[in-house]
Design an enzyme around this catalytic site. Structure first.
Site, PDB file in Angstrom:
ATOM      1  N   SER A  21       0.810  -1.226   0.000  1.00  0.00           N
ATOM      2  CA  SER A  21       0.000   0.000   0.000  1.00  0.00           C
ATOM      3  C   SER A  21       0.841   1.273   0.000  1.00  0.00           C
ATOM      4  O   SER A  21       0.335   2.341  -0.334  1.00  0.00           O
ATOM      5  CB  SER A  21      -0.969   0.009   1.187  1.00  0.00           C
ATOM      6  N   SER A  91       0.195  -5.064  10.240  1.00  0.00           N
ATOM      7  CA  SER A  91      -0.601  -5.132  11.482  1.00  0.00           C
ATOM      8  C   SER A  91      -2.093  -5.240  11.162  1.00  0.00           C
ATOM      9  O   SER A  91      -2.858  -4.316  11.411  1.00  0.00           O
ATOM     10  CB  SER A  91      -0.300  -3.958  12.409  1.00  0.00           C
TER      11      SER A  91
END
Length: 183
Positions: A21, A91
Site C-alpha cells: 500500500s 498489522s
C-alpha cells in the site's frame, strides 16, 4: 558531529495497511524530512523486523501478535528517549493495533495510527515483491488480503489514500500532523 533537536518524549507513528500500500515508502520519506530538520528518527518496518528481532516468526494470528508486541516495546523504548519512531507494519488485526497503542500510551507517549489505504485490486496490481502472485496461486499461507483478513482501522488519526493522492501529498499531510504533535 550531528546536532539533534531534543524533544523530551518522542512519538510513535504507526502506519498500517495492506502489503504494497505504500507504508514503507511514506515512512522513509517522512523520516528523511524530519532528520533534515535535526530530529532523531528511527524507521521500524516489517522486512527489517522479520530478519532481526522477529527472525523466524510466522504469519499465524498468534505469531503476528507476538511479533508486534516486540515491536511495540522497541518503539516505546526509543520514543521515551526522545526519538520519533515511524513504524511500518501491515498489522492486520484491530486487536494487535490496540495492544500496540496500549503499550506505547501507558508510558505517556503519543501514538498516531495512520491508515495507508489502497484497494486490494491496486496492491495486487503493484505487487512489488511478487507476494500477491504467490498467494493467489496458493503458495503462501496466511497472506493478508488473500487468505487472511485485513481489518481497516475504525478511527485512525489520518487516512493516507495512496491511490488518489501522490506520495508527496501523503507525506506532506502526515508531516504536518507529526509536527503539530511534537511542537
Amino acid at each position: 558531529m550531528t546536532t539533534y533537536k531534543c524533544i523530551e518524549k518522542g512519538i510513535v507513528v504507526w502506519l498500517t495497511g495492506l502489503p504494497g500500500s505504500g507504508k514503507t515508502t511514506i515512512a522513509t520519506r517522512l523520516a528523511d524530512l524530519l532528520q533534515k530538520e535535526g530530529y532523531r528518527v528511527e524507521v521500524l518496518d516489517g522486512d527489517w523486523a522479520r530478519t532481526t528481532v522477529s527472525e523466524g516468526a510466522g504469519f499465524t494470528r498468534e505469531e503476528r501478535l507476538r511479533h508486534l508486541k516486540r515491536i511495540a516495546w522497541i518503539a516505546r523504548l526509543l520514543a521515551r528517549n526522545g526519538v520519533i519512531v515511524i513504524c511500518s507494519f501491515v498489522s492486520p488485526y484491530k486487536q494487535a493495533r490496540n495492544m500496540v497503542r496500549r503499550i506505547v500510551e501507558e508510558e505517556g507517549i503519543p501514538f498516531l495510527e495512520i491508515y495507508v489505504k489502497a484497494s486490494l485490486e491496486e496492491v495486487i496490481r503493484r505487487d512489488p515483491k511478487g507476494l500477491y502472485k504467490k498467494a493467489l496461486k496458493g503458495e503462501l499461507e496466511n497472506f493478508t488480503g488473500i487468505t487472511d483478513p485485513y481489518e481497516p482501522p475504525e478511527n485512525p488519526q489520518l487516512v493516507l489514500d495512496t491511490e488518489s493522492n501522490t506520495i508527496e501529498h501523503n507525506v506532506s499531510y502526515l508531516y504536518s500532523l507529526v509536527k503539530a504533535v511534537i511542537e
